[in-house]
Design a protein around this motif. Structure first.
Motif, PDB file in Angstrom:
ATOM      1  N   PRO A 136       0.875  11.233  -3.868  1.00  0.00           N
ATOM      2  CA  PRO A 136       1.734  12.342  -3.431  1.00  0.00           C
ATOM      3  C   PRO A 136       0.969  13.479  -2.744  1.00  0.00           C
ATOM      4  N   ASP A 137      -0.299  13.686  -3.109  1.00  0.00           N
ATOM      5  CA  ASP A 137      -1.090  14.749  -2.484  1.00  0.00           C
ATOM      6  C   ASP A 137      -1.859  14.261  -1.249  1.00  0.00           C
ATOM      7  N   GLY A 138      -1.773  12.967  -0.935  1.00  0.00           N
ATOM      8  CA  GLY A 138      -2.426  12.417   0.247  1.00  0.00           C
ATOM      9  C   GLY A 138      -3.926  12.233   0.127  1.00  0.00           C
ATOM     10  N   ARG A 139      -4.490  12.397  -1.067  1.00  0.00           N
ATOM     11  CA  ARG A 139      -5.936  12.262  -1.244  1.00  0.00           C
ATOM     12  C   ARG A 139      -6.387  10.840  -1.538  1.00  0.00           C
ATOM     13  N   ALA A 140      -5.434   9.930  -1.737  1.00  0.00           N
ATOM     14  CA  ALA A 140      -5.797   8.559  -2.095  1.00  0.00           C
ATOM     15  C   ALA A 140      -4.756   7.588  -1.541  1.00  0.00           C
ATOM     16  N   LEU A 141      -5.218   6.383  -1.330  1.00  0.00           N
ATOM     17  CA  LEU A 141      -4.358   5.296  -0.870  1.00  0.00           C
ATOM     18  C   LEU A 141      -4.530   4.156  -1.871  1.00  0.00           C
ATOM     19  N   ILE A 142      -3.429   3.718  -2.477  1.00  0.00           N
ATOM     20  CA  ILE A 142      -3.488   2.587  -3.395  1.00  0.00           C
ATOM     21  C   ILE A 142      -2.985   1.360  -2.650  1.00  0.00           C
ATOM     22  N   TYR A 143      -3.639   0.222  -2.901  1.00  0.00           N
ATOM     23  CA  TYR A 143      -3.232  -1.015  -2.245  1.00  0.00           C
ATOM     24  C   TYR A 143      -3.514  -2.194  -3.159  1.00  0.00           C
ATOM     25  N   SER A 144      -2.810  -3.297  -2.885  1.00  0.00           N
ATOM     26  CA  SER A 144      -3.002  -4.516  -3.655  1.00  0.00           C
ATOM     27  C   SER A 144      -3.674  -5.547  -2.761  1.00  0.00           C
ATOM     28  N   LEU A 165       0.850  -1.193   0.000  1.00  0.00           N
ATOM     29  CA  LEU A 165       0.000   0.000   0.000  1.00  0.00           C
ATOM     30  C   LEU A 165       0.876   1.230   0.000  1.00  0.00           C
ATOM     31  N   ASN A 166       0.352   2.346  -0.571  1.00  0.00           N
ATOM     32  CA  ASN A 166       1.126   3.564  -0.697  1.00  0.00           C
ATOM     33  C   ASN A 166       0.170   4.742  -0.897  1.00  0.00           C
TER      34      ASN A 166
END
Length: 136
Positions: free
Chosen positions: A75-83, A71-72
């Motif tokens: 850059p703007d902190g508006r979203a979290l991507i995860y697998s 997860l990461n």
């Protein structure tokens, strides 16, 4: 447990305390106000928890179907991507939506680059390669 130390005040604040689960994969948002982490309970159920330090009593929980594979933060902190077991998903903190390119390969270890692209490891037929994705 997860605790935060205020170095100026020499105060320790416990954010999370669990007895029958394990905690993994801690990651801070770019503004250092929000913490995301993985929690696995005794039955093996995995959940991503998100705590905003300005209101730690209000947490967001994202249940996973499989295991977390990275997860990461954007850059703007508006979203979290995860697998979730090889499928990339995005949790948005604002009303906008992000669409990722579809893939039949497993996609793990996503990392959001400052230019907006996402790099991840794509695994297909036992072979892995780095892939750059441009979310829409």
């Amino acid at each position: 447990s997860i605790s935060v130390m205020d170095a100026q005040m020499h105060a320790l604040q416990t954010l999370v305390s669990v007895q029958h689960a394990t905690l993994h994969s801690l990651t801070w948002s770019p503004d250092n106000r929000t913490l995301a982490y993985e929690q696995v309970d005794e039955q093996g159920k995995t959940t991503i928890h998100i705590i905003d330090l300005t209101t730690p009593q209000h947490q967001t929980s994202i249940p996973l179907t499989h295991n977390l594979s990275g997860l990461n933060w954007s850059p703007d902190g508006r979203a979290l991507i995860y697998s979730d077991g090889g499928t990339l998903l995005v949790h948005m903190f604002q009303a906008t939506t992000i669409t990722l390119p579809t893939s039949h390969a497993q996609q793990v270890s996503p990392f959001w680059l400052k230019d907006g692209r996402i790099v991840c490891l794509q695994i297909e037929n036992g072979a892995g390669k780095l892939a750059f994705l441009l979310p829409q």
